[in-house]
Design an enzyme around this catalytic site. Sequence first.
Site, mmCIF file in Angstrom:
data_model
loop_
_atom_site.group_PDB
_atom_site.id
_atom_site.type_symbol
_atom_site.label_atom_id
_atom_site.label_comp_id
_atom_site.label_asym_id
_atom_site.label_seq_id
_atom_site.Cartn_x
_atom_site.Cartn_y
_atom_site.Cartn_z
ATOM 1 N N ASP A 1 0.915 -1.327 -0.063
ATOM 2 C CA ASP A 1 0.085 -0.111 0.204
ATOM 3 C C ASP A 1 0.891 1.204 -0.231
ATOM 4 O OD1 ASP A 1 -2.879 1.252 0.467
ATOM 5 O OD2 ASP A 1 -1.799 1.880 2.388
ATOM 6 N N GLU B 1 1.663 -0.157 -4.817
ATOM 7 C CA GLU B 1 0.774 0.965 -5.065
ATOM 8 C C GLU B 1 1.626 2.372 -5.054
ATOM 9 O OE1 GLU B 1 -3.298 3.556 -3.667
ATOM 10 O OE2 GLU B 1 -1.825 2.527 -2.210
#
Length: 581
Positions: free
Chosen positions: A244, A281
């Site tokens: 993330d 990401e």
Amino acid sequence: MQFEVWAPQADRVTLHCEGTTRALARDPAREGWWTGEAEAADGARYGFALDDGPVLPDPRSRRQPDGPDGLSAVVDHGRHAWRAQWPGRALPGAVLYELHVGTYTREGTLDAAAARLEHLVELGVTHVELMPLCPFPGRHGWGYEGVSLWAVHEPYGGPAALKRFVDRAHELGLGVVLDVVHNHLGPSGNYLPRFGPYFTDTHTTPWGSAVNLDAPGSDEVRAFLVGSALAWLRDYRIDGLRLDAVHTLYDTRACHFLEELSAAVDDLAAETGRPLFLIAESELNNPRFITPRAEHGLGLHAQWNDDFHHALHTALTGESQGYYADFARDPFAALAKTLTGGYFHDGTYSSFRGRRHGRPLDRTRVAGHRLLGYSQTHDQIGNRAQGDRLSALLSPGLLACAATLTLTAPFTPMLFMGEEWAATTPWQFFTDHTDPELAEAVRRGRRREFASHGWAEEDVPDPQDPATRERSCLDWSEPEREPHARVLAWYRRLIALRQEQPDLTDPDLADTKVAYDADARWLAFRRGDVRVAVNLGKEEAAIPLGTGRMEVLAAWEPVQAPGPDGLLQVPGESCVVLTQP
């Protein structure tokens, strides 16, 4: 068994285990570590007290039966008898499916999700990507405010349920990817700062102090995060991790944390004989993330490509707010640029950021599978005020066009659960904070955020209202009804084509050729012998595909192959995939 904990600032550390108490001793070989032995079997509850303070859960807890604030529990990973003989499944040629355990089914458990995996096999996807599973307060939430980075959220079923899920997925031939959050921990139930310098004020993030990757004490913090990542891959036989928001992993050291992590994962892959991978990401549009370490990159194996999403979204919907503004100026040109070059912002000016952004990606050296392409994700749906999917904005024909572009583009495609049948259920932001003050702060913050975009307060769902989560659960009766069944059949056909047509999994980004007419709202591209044409306009479009005999492989509406003039007549809001045999 042996217990150990890193607590460099403590003068005394006491182990509390199953009603017994014993002092731990300093480890002479490892500064800041405390160790000791105690009788403890699988399931035994325990915790650590620092300097006679309250008993706290283990930072490396493998299980939190009573939630983040409760005692930890011993997990004997050797107790699970794995059924599947799993060789692994690599990323090239994959189709990913993003799944949130708490809303994939009404039950909201890993076992209930495992019972629905046959649907994914019939769909044709290769990997299921689970959103974060680490424990968080309450029962329901997105998972991005987790703590206990080695444990599994107990309401989902805990560690045993995750092993059953992975085993079942592997039996069905599905790889499993797990979304992990290293850039911050949740605001509730996070006891790491009491044990040591896990965070630093040297850098700040949207969530406050940054995870300590480069300040004093960061060696152990990095080892903590790497160890957690390897545990998912080793102990649970996960095939890959989605990392993330890696752009908020601030690290000024010569060897970046992500480089250290990728090297450790590659070593584990060599040790186990299974292909393992990391997907980042990142909003930086920096090719260094997915450049091999041998070429002075960070060595991650792939990254999400929001630029493709933004270009596709603006072309489909016409929306132009926020970060869509740059793409909405000429969405067909933006879409063509991402299809052929990966990034849209590759050093170009971004009005959203007020500066130039990104750098070019060398498409002759970067394989297409290293970029993930998608028309919808949990972020792009859930961070809308009402969590509305594309199915709430577009006709079935335009949804088919979105699927066609996603599943035939030169990237690794990813779907968000339910999009394959044009689910009408929204996917909204929901929480279940047990701290009343935190719950109210989240509620006010959400409403304040969208009020600045013109939304009325009463139109923004209350994250703490259980009905918000209930609305977000998939309706599994929909795939059997129209128009959902037709959309589902289209997704299945497109994914099957990826297996039938080698050109659709060719990693060569430079081989993609695009043509478009923004006024007529059509776009076509070529990948080897495959031709793809989409008409986003309402009127029929004559799309020039060139001369030569062509064969229609799939069409949303009936069409004839181009005649001698090379023109393909495509009905409005429709799409076609052809081949030139």
